[in-house]
Design a protein around this motif. Structure first.
Motif, PDB file in Angstrom:
ATOM      1  N   LYS A 118      -4.467  -4.208   7.104  1.00 54.76           N
ATOM      2  CA  LYS A 118      -3.977  -4.027   5.726  1.00 54.76           C
ATOM      3  C   LYS A 118      -2.522  -4.430   5.530  1.00 54.76           C
ATOM      4  CE  LYS A 118      -7.007  -0.147   4.561  1.00 54.76           C
ATOM      5  NZ  LYS A 118      -7.020   1.279   4.196  1.00 54.76           N
ATOM      6  N   MET A 122      -2.421  -9.116   6.815  1.00 55.51           N
ATOM      7  CA  MET A 122      -2.381  -9.516   5.407  1.00 55.51           C
ATOM      8  C   MET A 122      -1.116 -10.332   5.133  1.00 55.51           C
ATOM      9  SD  MET A 122      -2.553  -7.221   1.946  1.00 55.51           S
ATOM     10  CE  MET A 122      -4.324  -6.990   1.934  1.00 55.51           C
ATOM     11  N   CYS A 132      -7.671 -16.874   0.248  1.00 56.93           N
ATOM     12  CA  CYS A 132      -8.525 -15.698  -0.004  1.00 56.93           C
ATOM     13  C   CYS A 132      -8.583 -14.803   1.236  1.00 56.93           C
ATOM     14  CB  CYS A 132      -9.944 -16.121  -0.341  1.00 56.93           C
ATOM     15  SG  CYS A 132     -10.073 -17.130  -1.822  1.00 56.93           S
ATOM     16  N   HIS A 144     -12.866  -5.516  -0.537  1.00 57.92           N
ATOM     17  CA  HIS A 144     -11.625  -5.764  -1.284  1.00 57.92           C
ATOM     18  C   HIS A 144     -11.340  -7.259  -1.223  1.00 57.92           C
ATOM     19  CE1 HIS A 144     -10.447  -1.445  -1.266  1.00 57.92           C
ATOM     20  NE2 HIS A 144     -11.198  -1.454  -0.171  1.00 57.92           N
ATOM     21  N   HIS A 146      -8.794 -10.229  -2.069  1.00 57.01           N
ATOM     22  CA  HIS A 146      -7.389 -10.521  -2.364  1.00 57.01           C
ATOM     23  C   HIS A 146      -7.228 -12.024  -2.526  1.00 57.01           C
ATOM     24  CE1 HIS A 146      -5.988  -6.469  -1.137  1.00 57.01           C
ATOM     25  NE2 HIS A 146      -7.045  -6.541  -0.358  1.00 57.01           N
ATOM     26  N   ARG A 147      -6.419 -12.430  -3.484  1.00 57.37           N
ATOM     27  CA  ARG A 147      -6.065 -13.841  -3.688  1.00 57.37           C
ATOM     28  C   ARG A 147      -4.571 -13.991  -3.501  1.00 57.37           C
ATOM     29  NH1 ARG A 147     -10.657 -16.931  -4.211  1.00 57.37           N
ATOM     30  NH2 ARG A 147     -12.155 -15.896  -5.532  1.00 57.37           N
ATOM     31  N   ARG A 148      -4.199 -15.123  -2.944  1.00 55.43           N
ATOM     32  CA  ARG A 148      -2.773 -15.369  -2.697  1.00 55.43           C
ATOM     33  C   ARG A 148      -2.053 -15.637  -4.009  1.00 55.43           C
ATOM     34  NH1 ARG A 148       0.968 -19.094  -0.403  1.00 55.43           N
ATOM     35  NH2 ARG A 148      -0.381 -20.847  -0.798  1.00 55.43           N
ATOM     36  N   TYR A 153      -0.480 -11.467  -1.180  1.00 50.79           N
ATOM     37  CA  TYR A 153      -1.803 -11.307  -1.799  1.00 50.79           C
ATOM     38  C   TYR A 153      -1.759 -10.272  -2.907  1.00 50.79           C
ATOM     39  CZ  TYR A 153      -4.010 -13.848   2.071  1.00 50.79           C
ATOM     40  OH  TYR A 153      -4.388 -14.805   2.976  1.00 50.79           O
ATOM     41  N   LYS A 154      -2.601 -10.509  -3.912  1.00 55.77           N
ATOM     42  CA  LYS A 154      -2.846  -9.525  -4.965  1.00 55.77           C
ATOM     43  C   LYS A 154      -4.328  -9.179  -4.906  1.00 55.77           C
ATOM     44  CE  LYS A 154       0.332  -9.962  -8.729  1.00 55.77           C
ATOM     45  NZ  LYS A 154       0.479 -10.312 -10.145  1.00 55.77           N
ATOM     46  N   GLU A 155      -4.611  -7.882  -4.985  1.00 56.22           N
ATOM     47  CA  GLU A 155      -6.011  -7.471  -4.976  1.00 56.22           C
ATOM     48  C   GLU A 155      -6.651  -7.906  -6.285  1.00 56.22           C
ATOM     49  OE1 GLU A 155      -7.895  -3.812  -2.928  1.00 56.22           O
ATOM     50  OE2 GLU A 155      -7.309  -3.178  -4.947  1.00 56.22           O
ATOM     51  N   GLN A 156      -7.721  -8.690  -6.161  1.00 51.19           N
ATOM     52  CA  GLN A 156      -8.419  -9.195  -7.343  1.00 51.19           C
ATOM     53  C   GLN A 156      -9.580  -8.292  -7.736  1.00 51.19           C
ATOM     54  OE1 GLN A 156      -9.986 -13.159  -6.954  1.00 51.19           O
ATOM     55  NE2 GLN A 156     -10.252 -13.381  -9.148  1.00 51.19           N
TER      56      GLN A 156
END
Length: 182
Positions: A118, A122, A132, A144, A146-148, A153-156
């Motif tokens: 995490k 990450m 991704c 979960h 996540h996209r860069r 990364y941001k959790e999508q």
């Protein structure tokens, strides 16, 4: 412990790390240090296998490959072994898959390595430019995505059992968390 097990003192070079060859434990290289974990549990491997099965045909249709537990060189001296990756064309005889060829990376979170997956990995995967990142909780199968975004990364999305993740990039695939967990 690492020095005693591997008979080595001081920081590890990438060449020394690769010379260890294949082994049952997962041994990853992070900036001169080895990170050693035991072989995955049957639950972990079931999740990985089911996810690979769900992604295999969509990856082939997109001209991509789904691989489990391969060395990914994020940069010289930084080589994790993700649970699963989707790659573009690669040389299947090379010891490492280069980060530039990885379209998606997945880690299945174990209680013993949650912080590594995490936080540390990450950060490293995002810094290496992998777009991704999927994190899957072993106990529940929650996925979960996540996209860069720039260098992090941001959790999508968060997909729990009973819900459906419609993955659109790098492949079009439907993932149902309850199908992953035994």
């Amino acid at each position: 412990m690492t020095a005693a097990v591997f008979g080595h003192d001081g920081p590890w070079t990438e060449e020394e790390y690769l010379a260890l060859g294949e082994m049952q434990q997962r041994v990853e290289l992070f900036d001169g240090s080895l990170h050693v974990t035991p072989a995955p549990t049957p639950r972990h491997q079931n999740i990985s296998g089911e996810l690979r099965a769900a992604l295999r045909l969509p990856a082939r249709a997109a001209g991509l490959h789904v691989l489990e537990a391969v060395n990914v060189r994020l940069r010289p001296g930084r080589i994790p072994i993700p649970d699963l990756v989707i790659t573009g064309p690669i040389d299947f005889d090379e010891l490492n898959v280069e980060a530039r060829d990885v379209r998606l990376v997945c880690e299945i979170i174990s209680p013993s390595n949650a912080a590594t997956d995490k936080v540390l990995k990450m950060h490293y995967y995002a810094a290496a430019g992998i777009e991704c990142y999927l994190l899957i909780e072993q106990e529940t199968g929650t996925v979960h995505l996540h996209r860069r975004h720039h260098s992090h990364y941001k959790e999508q999305s968060v997909t729990k059992p009973g819900q459906v993740l419609e993955l659109t990039e790098p492949v079009r695939a439907t993932i149902r968390p309850e199908d992953l967990v035994p």
